[in-house]
Design an enzyme around this catalytic site. Structure first.
Site, mmCIF file in Angstrom:
data_model
loop_
_atom_site.group_PDB
_atom_site.id
_atom_site.type_symbol
_atom_site.label_atom_id
_atom_site.label_comp_id
_atom_site.label_asym_id
_atom_site.label_seq_id
_atom_site.Cartn_x
_atom_site.Cartn_y
_atom_site.Cartn_z
ATOM 1 N N HIS A 1 4.005 -3.478 -8.557
ATOM 2 C CA HIS A 1 2.741 -3.480 -7.824
ATOM 3 C C HIS A 1 1.610 -3.036 -8.742
ATOM 4 O O HIS A 1 1.854 -2.550 -9.841
ATOM 5 C CB HIS A 1 2.829 -2.551 -6.620
ATOM 6 C CG HIS A 1 3.275 -1.158 -6.960
ATOM 7 N ND1 HIS A 1 4.611 -0.839 -7.068
ATOM 8 C CD2 HIS A 1 2.587 -0.042 -7.245
ATOM 9 C CE1 HIS A 1 4.724 0.445 -7.393
ATOM 10 N NE2 HIS A 1 3.509 0.953 -7.512
ATOM 11 N N GLY A 2 0.392 -3.219 -8.262
ATOM 12 C CA GLY A 2 -0.761 -2.824 -9.056
ATOM 13 C C GLY A 2 -2.041 -3.142 -8.318
ATOM 14 O O GLY A 2 -2.020 -3.701 -7.220
#
Lengths: 152, 611
Positions: A64-65
């Site tokens: 994720h980011g």
């Protein structure tokens, strides 16, 4: 999950031979879906992996980011044709990947989405069904069904 | 000659039976000490063995020596690091806790047994200390890993509360027979003299043991003998001088055990063996001495007393003692549950008999039944209770097959031998770090220099020279992988983070609250700042998430877990022993709920009239 994924964001049989390649493929698909730069997405994901692996064990990873210019949290789910080494915490190869991308100003929404995905994929029988599902639609139905039955 | 041989025969046979039944008992999880006690009971006068042994004096002597050896070893085996973690709560339990338990049991005994205050309090004192042997054994042999802080508290408490209980027992007996004037100042002075003297002479004795072992050149076989003789010497001298010999020998062991001693490993094994012997001898002797035919007369009172001890006296004492310290409700509950009574209580129950107190035999029987009940109920359930309370630290790594050899001379290096296990990181091609100095490999019975061994294979045995402090790092490379289970995620969180991640990065990524001046701090520093000596499982609350110490090497957190939904970890809605703050909070919420109900009812009343 309904607000995180659409039937288009399911990849039922991703081909990849390494963690890097898997992330690249996911970034490519996410770039198409969201109209963003593939490279930017890939960099954000790599950056996060540098803080510690997102391979949470039992063959599951939740990379994720954060990205600028997103309207909300988006997800992409991929099932790998062959499991790849992901430096996961239990050293097991990974074959189910749920990618999450959050807007720059997402705040708590990012965490909430992450917690939901993590909780969903903790369920061993859910993962078995995801591995056994025969199409993207079936996977989509599985991922979203849980959500609606929870709400009910 | 005949008599001597048969005595030795009986002794050896009892030892052998005890040792071999212990093998069976491990299978069934029966507390070992119960087995030893049972062996004694069965061999005794009311059992099939039919051995008549009624010499309380001899039993007391044997028990004293055995207890001294057990205490020496428990001191020897307790590191200063555990003291740093748990000294304050443990010593509070060992002093104040013993007082409170004595008082509560005393009150109960007055009413249950219909005896006077002094004999009742005497019974309380006899039952007030937790048994070092039982606690050590059950926490270590039980095969469960409990958080260090909790384990150290229990171990230190059990090792250090015996002197206190012994002092109180003897003071009360002397009071009962009229040797001691009931003068509070006199008793107080004697207490100070007893404990202070014991501690001081223990320190001196510990120094003496270190000096003799490290400075005097003897035949290597003599070092264990010398250490044993010195320990008993310290014990007896202190007793003769009016101090607490048990405290002295424990302190001496503690000091000697925390210093690098010549042949330390051999000494450790020797004393651990002696401690086993002490436990077996003590429990078997106490079992032999007991006369179960006298039990039914006091059976129900004793059982009720045991129930009160387990469910009321101990929890109240623990709650009071731990209130000022940071223990969570499950942790405090567990400490309360592991209030095992053991042979020390039975040993102390001999004191009234030896002093010729009329209630002596009855008190002994009550104490014996209570100990039996405690070992049965608490001893048998430690594992399940720890799991139920969520205190078992899940092992993140599989087994390691490791051997350590201390090297002669003054160097800080050890020879460590690892078996290469199938699927361990090294077997899958992970390289060994250079500082590990791998020197040779034994493969298929052949010695191969490490350089020529190339890739390590399962079944190899690798010998390396390394600083003992790096062993935990090496363990990681040689451990078998292990499946994660659901509990692991509850305990260690969903995601992992590297210790050098900065707080700023994390806060930005997940939208967490942040003080600007902390932005550049590493997560590992945060743990050090908060806990000084972080241990696995420590949690830091950060906004809506928790950070968890997943791995700690030499006091530094080396891997950090991120729990996204910390509320989930609190599955236990049974805060049996809430901290005072929690209690206040729940009382406040109860009050507001009640007043809300009252308000509701008042609101409804006029409505009902209208109808």
């Amino acid at each position: 999950m309904i607000d995180l994924i659409t039937p288009h964001s399911i990849i039922p049989n991703l081909r990849a031979s390494s963690k890097k390649q898997a992330l690249q493929e996911l970034a490519r698909r996410a770039a198409e879906l969201l109209g963003q730069h593939e490279r930017a997405i890939f960099d954000v994901l790599l950056e996060r992996e540098r803080l510690g692996t997102t391979g949470v064990g039992h063959g599951i990873a939740i990379p994720h980011g954060k990205l600028p210019n997103l309207d909300r949290v988006h997800g992409v789910f991929a099932r790998l044709e062959r499991p790849v080494d992901f430096d996961a915490i239990d050293d097991q190869p990974v074959d189910l990947i749920f990618l999450l991308l959050a807007p720059e100003q997402a705040g708590a929404d990012h965490l909430k989405a992450l917690a939901r995905v993590s909780r969903l994929l903790r369920d061993a029988s859910m993962c078995e069904r995801l591995r056994g599902a025969d199409s993207a639609d079936a996977i989509y139905a599985l991922l979203t069904h849980q959500e609606t039955s929870n709400a009910a | 000659m005949e008599v001597t041989s048969s005595l030795i025969l009986i002794g050896a046979a009892l030892l052998l039976i005890s040792v071999f039944t212990s093998l069976v008992s491990l299978r069934f999880g029966t507390p070992l000490l119960l087995v030893f006690l049972a062996v004694g009971l069965l061999a005794g006068e009311d059992g099939p063995g039919g051995i008549v042994f009624n010499d309380a004096g001899a039993a007391f002597l044997i028990g004293n020596v055995a207890l001294a050896l057990i205490l020496f070893e428990s001191g020897f085996d307790t590191s200063f690091a555990s003291y740093r973690l748990a000294a304050a709560p443990a010593l509070t339990l060992a002093t104040l806790g013993v007082f409170v338990t004595t008082g509560l049991i005393g009150v109960a005994a007055v009413y249950l047994l219909g005896i006077g205050w002094i004999p009742a309090l005497l019974l309380g004192a006899v039952l007030s200390s937790t048994d070092a042997a039982a606690v050590f054994l059950l926490l270590r042999v039980g095969g469960i890993t409990i958080r260090d802080r909790v384990r150290s508290t229990l171990e230190i408490e059990s090792g250090s509360n015996d002197p206190m209980a012994i002092f109180m027992t003897i003071a009360l007996v002397e009071l009962a027979v009229g040797h001691l004037p009931g003068d509070a100042v006199g008793i107080g002075l004697r207490f100070v003299e007893h404990m202070g003297g014991g501690a001081a002479l223990g320190v001196v004795g510990g120094g003496l043991i270190i000096l003799v072992i490290n400075r005097v050149r003897l035949d290597p076989g003599l070092y264990p003998v010398v250490s044993l003789a010195l320990a008993l010497f310290v014990f007896a001298t202190t007793n003769v001088l009016g101090g607490s010999g048990f405290l002295a020998i424990y302190v001496a062991g503690l000091i000697a055990g925390n210093v690098r001693l010549r042949g330390g490993e051999v000494l450790r094994r020797f004393h651990s063996g002696l401690s086993w012997l002490g436990q077996i001898v003590m429990f078997v002797t106490m079992g032999l001495l007991a006369t179960p035919s006298g039990f039914p007369a006091v059976a129900w009172q004793a059982v009720l007393l045991a129930v009160l001890l387990i469910l009321v006296a101990r929890p109240v004492a623990v709650w009071l003692c731990l209130a000022p310290f940071r223990f969570s409700a499950p942790e405090a509950t567990f400490v309360a549950w592991v209030g095992l009574r053991g042979a020390v209580s039975i040993l102390l129950a001999l004191v009234p008999i030896l002093y010729g107190l009329p209630e002596g035999q009855m008190l002994f029987n009550v104490a014996f039944i209570t100990v039996l009940a405690s070992l049965l109920v608490q001893g048998w359930t430690i594992g399940p209770v720890a799991r139920w309370l969520g205190l078992v630290v899940p092992r993140r790594r599989g087994a390691v097959d490791r051997m350590q050899l201390e090297l002669p001379g003054e160097i800080e290096q050890e020879l460590v031998a690892y078996a290469v296990l199938d699927q361990s990181p090294v077997a899958r091609g992970q390289r060994l770090p250079r500082w590990a100095r791998p020197s040779l490999v034994i493969r298929d019975g052949q010695v191969v220099p490490f350089q020529r061994a190339r890739q390590l294979q399962a079944g190899d045995r690798v010998y390396l020279f390394t600083d003992p402090r790096t062993v935990p790092l090496l363990d990681r490379l040689f451990a078998e992988p292990r499946d994660l289970d659901e509990d692991d995620r509850d305990f260690y969180g969903d995601l992992v983070l590297r210790p050098e991640t900065t707080l700023g990065t994390l806060a930005e990524l997940y939208g967490l609250p942040l003080l600007l001046k902390q932005a550049d701090r590493h997560l590992a520093d945060l743990f050090r700042q908060e806990f000084r000596d972080p241990e696995i499982g420590d949690r830091l609350h950060l906004g809506q998430v928790d950070l968890i110490a997943r791995e700690v090497v030499n006091g530094a957190v080396t891997s950090i877990g991120l729990d996204l939904e910390p509320a989930r970890a609190n599955r236990h809605h049974v805060p049996l022993l809430p901290s005072p703050a929690e209690l206040l909070r729940s009382l406040a919420s109860l009050r507001s709920r009640i007043s809300f109900r009252l308000w509701e009812r008042r609101q409804r009343r006029p409505g009902a009239e209208r109808r």
